[in-house]
Design an enzyme around this catalytic site. Structure first.
Site, PDB file in Angstrom:
ATOM      1  N   GLY A  72      48.530  80.418  22.921  1.00  0.00           N
ATOM      2  CA  GLY A  72      48.005  80.502  21.571  1.00  0.00           C
ATOM      3  C   GLY A  72      46.489  80.598  21.541  1.00  0.00           C
TER       4      GLY A  72
ATOM      5  N   TRP B 291      51.962  75.834  28.351  1.00  0.00           N
ATOM      6  CA  TRP B 291      51.811  77.297  28.382  1.00  0.00           C
ATOM      7  C   TRP B 291      51.770  77.860  26.969  1.00  0.00           C
ATOM      8  CZ3 TRP B 291      50.013  76.935  32.734  1.00  0.00           C
ATOM      9  CH2 TRP B 291      50.641  76.300  33.797  1.00  0.00           C
ATOM     10  N   ASP B 292      52.551  77.305  26.052  1.00  0.00           N
ATOM     11  CA  ASP B 292      52.475  77.713  24.649  1.00  0.00           C
ATOM     12  C   ASP B 292      51.074  77.482  24.096  1.00  0.00           C
ATOM     13  OD1 ASP B 292      54.965  78.761  23.970  1.00  0.00           O
ATOM     14  OD2 ASP B 292      55.832  76.812  23.528  1.00  0.00           O
ATOM     15  N   VAL B 293      50.527  76.317  24.380  1.00  0.00           N
ATOM     16  CA  VAL B 293      49.202  75.978  23.873  1.00  0.00           C
ATOM     17  C   VAL B 293      48.159  76.935  24.440  1.00  0.00           C
ATOM     18  CG1 VAL B 293      47.390  74.225  23.856  1.00  0.00           C
ATOM     19  CG2 VAL B 293      49.780  73.565  23.465  1.00  0.00           C
TER      20      VAL B 293
END
Length: 379
Positions: A171, A166-168
């Site tokens: 971003g 989810w971070d990727v």
């Protein structure tokens, strides 16, 4: 050096950030040609020493996500430092006026404050949860449902994934949002106030892929399937020398190739007749995988990994052998792939670093080494 101008050359982005999503946004924009200035508190943000680190304690993680950027450090509590950050955003020419941050909640860095000084300013604030309260990939994921269907089917607990997916995604969504806002500003002069919650990123992707639609329509929750691919035929097999392969047969042609390779045609046909199934159908291959897999597994158990690779190479089946990270490096794939180029990173060493995966006009875009913390302060 690139023989063509990069798409975002002429843009200046100020990044006040830490951890994964926001720095990845900045790295992506930098690879595409933007000038990205990362601003940290004096001494660095909370991610300055995050693992993995070298034997000397230098963060491989931090340098990897901040390649190609400038680094400025200021005292966030000092009004003069606050003014310096504002000026970096505001007084930056026609390609500037862009702020990316996951360190919101500061009135002096708010869109309202900055737009009062520059009407076409673009701000993007990454949040944790939808309501603005803190959240990270691992907590967002826990609340979403994926850990309950991850891991072995005979395990009653939950299993987190190790990739901060989810971070990727967040971003990359952030980088897309910035480029879209710049496009709009170029057309009509409008700035933009963008908020992007990590939780909404995860919910949007889970909804789009059907994980949240199924329960709404049928009341059913998707079951754990272990290493089996949901809805089609795909699973892992162990060879005679204990190597493990992942195979996926998405189409009837793939499935025929697997059957022919393993010499199981008669057995598969008998199963098909006995069950009244049609293995041309993807759903039948999935539903009856528990009967099919042992037939194929017996063949893999009789052959070494070298024999399996040679046989698979003659088929249309989608496959790969499971590897560890060190096996990937030792295989030479990084050297053979033009996505990677040698990078000399001060404090870390020389290694092969990835560029932008997208290939523009036949070339990948690379970013230079990460800066020393605060090395561009006062530039």
């Amino acid at each position: 050096m690139s023989s063509h101008p990069r798409p975002l050359e002429g843009l200046r982005v100020v990044e006040v950030s830490s951890f994964v999503a926001s720095p990845l946004c900045g790295l992506t924009l930098s690879q595409l040609g933007a000038e990205v200035i990362r601003v940290d508190p004096i001494g660095g943000a909370a991610d300055i020493n995050r693992w993995p680190v070298t034997d000397d304690g230098n963060s491989i993680y931090w340098t990897g996500l901040n390649r190609g950027k400038k680094s400025v450090t200021v005292d966030f509590r000092d009004p003069q430092g606050q003014r310096m950050i504002q000026d970096l955003v505001i007084d930056s020419g026609p390609g500037g006026g862009i702020l990316v941050t996951n360190a919101g909640g500061r009135s002096w860095m708010s869109h309202e404050t900055l737009s009062a000084r520059r009407s076409d300013v673009i701000t993007l604030e990454l949040l944790g949860r939808t309501d603005g309260t803190p959240g990270v990939d691992y907590t967002v994921n826990a609340a979403l449902g994926f850990p309950s269907i991850t891991g072995p089917t005979d395990y009653a607990g939950v299993v987190n994934h190790v990739l901060p997916a989810w971070d990727v995604a967040c971003g990359l969504y952030a980088a897309l949002a910035i480029t879209a806002a710049v496009r709009r500003r170029d057309q009509n002069g409008m700035g933009a106030q963008i908020t992007l919650p990590l939780e909404d990123t995860a919910l949007a992707i889970a909804g789009t892929l059907g994980y949240l639609t199924e329960p709404q329509l049928s009341g059913d929750t998707r079951p754990a399937t272990g290493n089996d691919v949901y809805g089609t035929y795909g699973t892992d097999f162990v060879t005679a020398d204990d190597s493990r392969f992942m195979l996926v047969a998405l189409t009837p042609r793939h499935f025929r190739g697997l059957v022919e390779m393993t010499g199981t045609g008669e057995a598969v046909a008998a199963v098909e007749r006995a069950l009244g199934a049609d293995f041309v159908r993807e759903d039948d291959r999935y539903i009856h995988r528990g009967v099919l897999t042992p037939l194929f597994a017996a063949w893999f158990a009789r052959h070494t990994s070298v024999e399996v690779e040679a046989a698979l190479a003659q088929t249309s089946v989608l496959w790969e052998r499971y590897r560890t990270f060190d096996e990937v490096v030792e295989s030479g794939v990084l050297q053979r792939n033009p996505l990677f180029t040698e990078l000399e990173q001060p404090g870390i060493g020389t290694y092969l670093a990835a560029g932008l995966p997208a290939i523009f006009d036949g070339e990948h875009y690379f970013a230079g080494p990460a800066p020393d913390l605060g090395s561009s302060t006062g530039f």
